[in-house]
Design a protein around this motif. Structure first.
Motif, PDB file in Angstrom:
ATOM      1  N   ARG A 109      -5.367 -34.922 -44.800  1.00 52.74           N
ATOM      2  CA  ARG A 109      -6.547 -34.322 -44.192  1.00 52.74           C
ATOM      3  C   ARG A 109      -6.676 -32.828 -44.493  1.00 52.74           C
ATOM      4  NH1 ARG A 109      -6.368 -36.954 -38.091  1.00 52.74           N
ATOM      5  NH2 ARG A 109      -6.417 -39.157 -38.745  1.00 52.74           N
ATOM      6  N   VAL A 110      -5.643 -32.197 -45.044  1.00 47.80           N
ATOM      7  CA  VAL A 110      -5.688 -30.764 -45.356  1.00 47.80           C
ATOM      8  C   VAL A 110      -6.386 -30.574 -46.694  1.00 47.80           C
ATOM      9  CG1 VAL A 110      -4.309 -28.695 -45.758  1.00 47.80           C
ATOM     10  CG2 VAL A 110      -3.579 -30.396 -44.071  1.00 47.80           C
ATOM     11  N   PRO A 111      -7.408 -29.662 -46.787  1.00 48.30           N
ATOM     12  CA  PRO A 111      -8.091 -29.464 -48.058  1.00 48.30           C
ATOM     13  C   PRO A 111      -7.136 -28.905 -49.099  1.00 48.30           C
ATOM     14  CG  PRO A 111      -8.735 -27.769 -46.480  1.00 48.30           C
ATOM     15  CD  PRO A 111      -7.951 -28.795 -45.726  1.00 48.30           C
ATOM     16  N   SER A 112      -7.416 -29.230 -50.348  1.00 48.96           N
ATOM     17  CA  SER A 112      -6.554 -28.771 -51.428  1.00 48.96           C
ATOM     18  C   SER A 112      -6.705 -27.257 -51.613  1.00 48.96           C
ATOM     19  CB  SER A 112      -6.925 -29.499 -52.726  1.00 48.96           C
ATOM     20  OG  SER A 112      -8.269 -29.184 -53.094  1.00 48.96           O
ATOM     21  N   ARG A 113      -5.725 -26.680 -52.318  1.00 46.62           N
ATOM     22  CA  ARG A 113      -5.744 -25.234 -52.541  1.00 46.62           C
ATOM     23  C   ARG A 113      -6.929 -24.823 -53.408  1.00 46.62           C
ATOM     24  NH1 ARG A 113      -0.690 -21.756 -55.088  1.00 46.62           N
ATOM     25  NH2 ARG A 113      -1.679 -19.678 -54.911  1.00 46.62           N
ATOM     26  N   GLY A 114      -7.250 -25.627 -54.398  1.00 43.86           N
ATOM     27  CA  GLY A 114      -8.392 -25.296 -55.255  1.00 43.86           C
ATOM     28  C   GLY A 114      -9.699 -25.269 -54.478  1.00 43.86           C
ATOM     29  N   LEU A 115      -9.871 -26.254 -53.584  1.00 39.54           N
ATOM     30  CA  LEU A 115     -11.093 -26.278 -52.783  1.00 39.54           C
ATOM     31  C   LEU A 115     -11.166 -25.060 -51.873  1.00 39.54           C
ATOM     32  CD1 LEU A 115     -13.631 -27.825 -51.982  1.00 39.54           C
ATOM     33  CD2 LEU A 115     -12.261 -29.069 -50.285  1.00 39.54           C
ATOM     34  N   ALA A 116     -10.035 -24.631 -51.317  1.00 38.78           N
ATOM     35  CA  ALA A 116     -10.031 -23.457 -50.453  1.00 38.78           C
ATOM     36  C   ALA A 116     -10.395 -22.201 -51.242  1.00 38.78           C
ATOM     37  CB  ALA A 116      -8.657 -23.297 -49.801  1.00 38.78           C
ATOM     38  N   VAL A 117      -9.894 -22.083 -52.493  1.00 38.24           N
ATOM     39  CA  VAL A 117     -10.229 -20.930 -53.328  1.00 38.24           C
ATOM     40  C   VAL A 117     -11.712 -20.912 -53.655  1.00 38.24           C
ATOM     41  CG1 VAL A 117      -9.841 -19.856 -55.576  1.00 38.24           C
ATOM     42  CG2 VAL A 117      -7.899 -20.731 -54.255  1.00 38.24           C
ATOM     43  N   ILE A 118     -12.280 -22.080 -53.983  1.00 39.28           N
ATOM     44  CA  ILE A 118     -13.713 -22.143 -54.292  1.00 39.28           C
ATOM     45  C   ILE A 118     -14.554 -21.754 -53.079  1.00 39.28           C
ATOM     46  CG2 ILE A 118     -15.580 -23.712 -54.908  1.00 39.28           C
ATOM     47  CD1 ILE A 118     -13.598 -25.252 -56.623  1.00 39.28           C
ATOM     48  N   ALA A 119     -14.164 -22.241 -51.901  1.00 38.29           N
ATOM     49  CA  ALA A 119     -14.910 -21.905 -50.692  1.00 38.29           C
ATOM     50  C   ALA A 119     -14.841 -20.405 -50.406  1.00 38.29           C
ATOM     51  CB  ALA A 119     -14.368 -22.704 -49.504  1.00 38.29           C
ATOM     52  N   ALA A 120     -13.653 -19.807 -50.603  1.00 35.80           N
ATOM     53  CA  ALA A 120     -13.531 -18.360 -50.380  1.00 35.80           C
ATOM     54  C   ALA A 120     -14.382 -17.570 -51.371  1.00 35.80           C
ATOM     55  CB  ALA A 120     -12.066 -17.952 -50.485  1.00 35.80           C
ATOM     56  N   GLY A 121     -14.420 -18.047 -52.649  1.00 37.46           N
ATOM     57  CA  GLY A 121     -15.248 -17.367 -53.643  1.00 37.46           C
ATOM     58  C   GLY A 121     -16.726 -17.438 -53.309  1.00 37.46           C
ATOM     59  N   ALA A 123     -18.029 -17.766 -50.323  1.00 38.03           N
ATOM     60  CA  ALA A 123     -18.288 -16.892 -49.170  1.00 38.03           C
ATOM     61  C   ALA A 123     -18.371 -15.432 -49.591  1.00 38.03           C
ATOM     62  CB  ALA A 123     -17.189 -17.089 -48.121  1.00 38.03           C
ATOM     63  N   LEU A 124     -17.485 -15.007 -50.508  1.00 36.34           N
ATOM     64  CA  LEU A 124     -17.510 -13.623 -50.984  1.00 36.34           C
ATOM     65  C   LEU A 124     -18.787 -13.330 -51.765  1.00 36.34           C
ATOM     66  CD1 LEU A 124     -16.026 -10.941 -51.274  1.00 36.34           C
ATOM     67  CD2 LEU A 124     -14.896 -11.851 -53.307  1.00 36.34           C
ATOM     68  N   ALA A 125     -19.239 -14.288 -52.594  1.00 37.51           N
ATOM     69  CA  ALA A 125     -20.471 -14.081 -53.361  1.00 37.51           C
ATOM     70  C   ALA A 125     -21.673 -13.963 -52.437  1.00 37.51           C
ATOM     71  CB  ALA A 125     -20.653 -15.245 -54.347  1.00 37.51           C
ATOM     72  N   ILE A 126     -21.717 -14.796 -51.411  1.00 36.89           N
ATOM     73  CA  ILE A 126     -22.833 -14.717 -50.457  1.00 36.89           C
ATOM     74  C   ILE A 126     -22.831 -13.370 -49.751  1.00 36.89           C
ATOM     75  CG2 ILE A 126     -23.746 -15.692 -48.321  1.00 36.89           C
ATOM     76  CD1 ILE A 126     -22.786 -18.428 -49.295  1.00 36.89           C
ATOM     77  N   LEU A 127     -21.634 -12.890 -49.397  1.00 38.08           N
ATOM     78  CA  LEU A 127     -21.539 -11.602 -48.725  1.00 38.08           C
ATOM     79  C   LEU A 127     -22.021 -10.467 -49.625  1.00 38.08           C
ATOM     80  CD1 LEU A 127     -20.590 -10.080 -46.210  1.00 38.08           C
ATOM     81  CD2 LEU A 127     -18.328  -9.920 -47.232  1.00 38.08           C
ATOM     82  N   ILE A 128     -21.642 -10.497 -50.915  1.00 42.99           N
ATOM     83  CA  ILE A 128     -22.075  -9.447 -51.840  1.00 42.99           C
ATOM     84  C   ILE A 128     -23.580  -9.492 -52.057  1.00 42.99           C
ATOM     85  CG2 ILE A 128     -21.883  -8.644 -54.230  1.00 42.99           C
ATOM     86  CD1 ILE A 128     -18.982  -9.556 -54.194  1.00 42.99           C
ATOM     87  N   LEU A 129     -24.131 -10.682 -52.261  1.00 46.06           N
ATOM     88  CA  LEU A 129     -25.581 -10.802 -52.455  1.00 46.06           C
ATOM     89  C   LEU A 129     -26.346 -10.328 -51.224  1.00 46.06           C
ATOM     90  CD1 LEU A 129     -25.816 -14.235 -54.299  1.00 46.06           C
ATOM     91  CD2 LEU A 129     -26.094 -11.956 -55.272  1.00 46.06           C
ATOM     92  N   GLY A 130     -25.834 -10.644 -50.040  1.00 43.91           N
ATOM     93  CA  GLY A 130     -26.488 -10.175 -48.825  1.00 43.91           C
ATOM     94  C   GLY A 130     -26.484  -8.661 -48.730  1.00 43.91           C
ATOM     95  N   GLY A 131     -25.349  -8.039 -49.112  1.00 45.57           N
ATOM     96  CA  GLY A 131     -25.287  -6.574 -49.087  1.00 45.57           C
ATOM     97  C   GLY A 131     -26.251  -5.950 -50.081  1.00 45.57           C
ATOM     98  N   LEU A 132     -26.356  -6.524 -51.298  1.00 50.92           N
ATOM     99  CA  LEU A 132     -27.298  -5.988 -52.288  1.00 50.92           C
ATOM    100  C   LEU A 132     -28.739  -6.139 -51.819  1.00 50.92           C
ATOM    101  CD1 LEU A 132     -25.654  -7.280 -55.595  1.00 50.92           C
ATOM    102  CD2 LEU A 132     -25.606  -4.958 -54.655  1.00 50.92           C
ATOM    103  N   TRP A 133     -29.064  -7.259 -51.224  1.00 52.56           N
ATOM    104  CA  TRP A 133     -30.438  -7.449 -50.737  1.00 52.56           C
ATOM    105  C   TRP A 133     -30.768  -6.457 -49.628  1.00 52.56           C
ATOM    106  CZ3 TRP A 133     -32.185  -8.772 -45.859  1.00 52.56           C
ATOM    107  CH2 TRP A 133     -33.548  -9.058 -45.765  1.00 52.56           C
ATOM    108  N   PHE A 134     -29.820  -6.242 -48.733  1.00 51.88           N
ATOM    109  CA  PHE A 134     -30.067  -5.275 -47.653  1.00 51.88           C
ATOM    110  C   PHE A 134     -30.243  -3.874 -48.202  1.00 51.88           C
ATOM    111  CE2 PHE A 134     -28.395  -2.185 -44.615  1.00 51.88           C
ATOM    112  CZ  PHE A 134     -29.231  -2.420 -43.541  1.00 51.88           C
TER     113      PHE A 134
END
Length: 330
Positions: A109-121, A123-134
């Motif tokens: 039931r624990v997500p794989s390490r690769g999936l966790a890295v993709i999810a973190a990436g 989230a970081l991209a969304i955060l950067i795009l939000g900062g640029l738009w603001f």
């Protein structure tokens, strides 16, 4: 109460220890609060002992110890009560653990390490795009905060040209009296620099450091004004006093050099006045004559008549006197 008492014998019978203790307490007319005050045992623990609910006590040892104190407080043999309570605790069986054992999670039931890295990436991209738009909406291309529409419209209107500031000092201005003349000199803060009646031949040097000095004079025709030793046309004809006339070095230099060409219904008179104030220039007389040759048109009725200042009126009067002197020489 001795060990031969009936109550004591009841403690060794099949009757539970809690019931024996309750009967002894009631026989002595005591309450559980009284027993708790004597034994310093919490009231809830005494109630659990009388009810035989030993599982609610911290442990079997605590149950035995509290029961012993209870027995001594009501006059029952604490050794017999302790033995009976220990037997009842043993019959109740082992206590259930009061904690929940930690259960290992299912690795499936624990997500794989690769999936966790993709999810973190992501989230970081969304955060950067939000900062640029603001940043793009909050600040303009030049890095300045954007303004609302009304402010932007006002900023788009070109500002009117501002007049160039008058030089702080244009030289030494000297006021000399050719006859008795009353005079007051003051600065922009209305601080009096000189006041009084000047005698013929008296003179006053306007302080060069004074801030925008001005004069009030009763007979301007009796006052000779010089700038660095060069004579300046009289400030008035003497028919009426003048006031608030600027006499700083910069103002007198401006009078000698001439002002921008005037416009409006009184342009001809203003041109003649400005020509008269520029006597030091070689073409001063020609300027006055050219202004005289231009016919004056009556202003339209719809336009308001321009009101001349005291300085302009004094200049006009000085120009008229110069024209009269020119005609006399001819």
């Amino acid at each position: 109460m001795t060990e031969g008492d009936p109550v004591q014998g009841g403690a060794t019978g099949p009757e539970p220890a809690g019931a024996t203790l309750r009967a002894a307490r009631e026989a002595r007319g005591l309450t559980l609060d009284d027993v708790s005050a004597r034994t310093r045992v919490p009231l809830r623990h005494l109630e659990a002992i009388e009810a035989g609910a030993y599982a609610t006590l911290p442990s079997g040892a605590y149950a035995v110890g509290f029961a012993r104190a209870y027995a001594r407080a009501v006059g029952v043999s604490d050794a017999l009560i302790a033995k009976q309570v220990r037997a009842e605790v043993d019959r109740a069986g082992p206590r259930k653990p009061e904690y929940t054992p930690f259960e290992m999670a299912d690795p499936a039931r624990v997500p794989s390490r690769g999936l966790a890295v993709i999810a973190a990436g992501l989230a970081l991209a969304i955060l950067i795009l939000g900062g640029l738009w603001f940043a793009s909406t909050r600040f303009g291309t030049g890095g300045e905060p954007t303004t609302s529409t009304p402010d932007a419209v006002v900023a788009a209107v070109p500002a009117a040209p501002q007049p160039s500031p008058t030089p702080a000092s244009g030289g030494q201005v000297t006021l000399a009296a050719s006859d008795e003349v009353w005079l007051r000199v003051y600065d922009a803060d209305d601080k009096t620099l000189y006041i009084g009646t000047m005698k013929p031949g008296e003179r006053f040097d306007v302080p060069a450091q004074a801030r925008d000095p001005k004069i009030n004079v009763g007979r301007p025709d009796k006052l000779q004004v010089t700038l660095n030793g060069s004579a300046v046309p009289p400030l008035g004809t003497g028919e009426r006093p003048i006031k608030d006339v600027r006499v700083s070095g910069a103002a007198i230099a401006e009078r000698l050099s001439g002002a921008p060409a005037p416009s409006g219904p009184n342009a001809a008179l203003d041109a003649a006045a400005l020509g008269a104030t520029a006597m030091a220039a070689p073409v001063a007389v020609g300027t006055v004559l050219a202004a005289r040759a231009v016919p004056r048109r009556a202003p339209p009725q719809a336009r308001p008549r321009r009101v001349l200042t005291e300085t302009q009126r004094a200049n006009l009067e000085s120009a008229a006197r110069i024209r009269a002197q020119s005609r006399a020489r001819r």
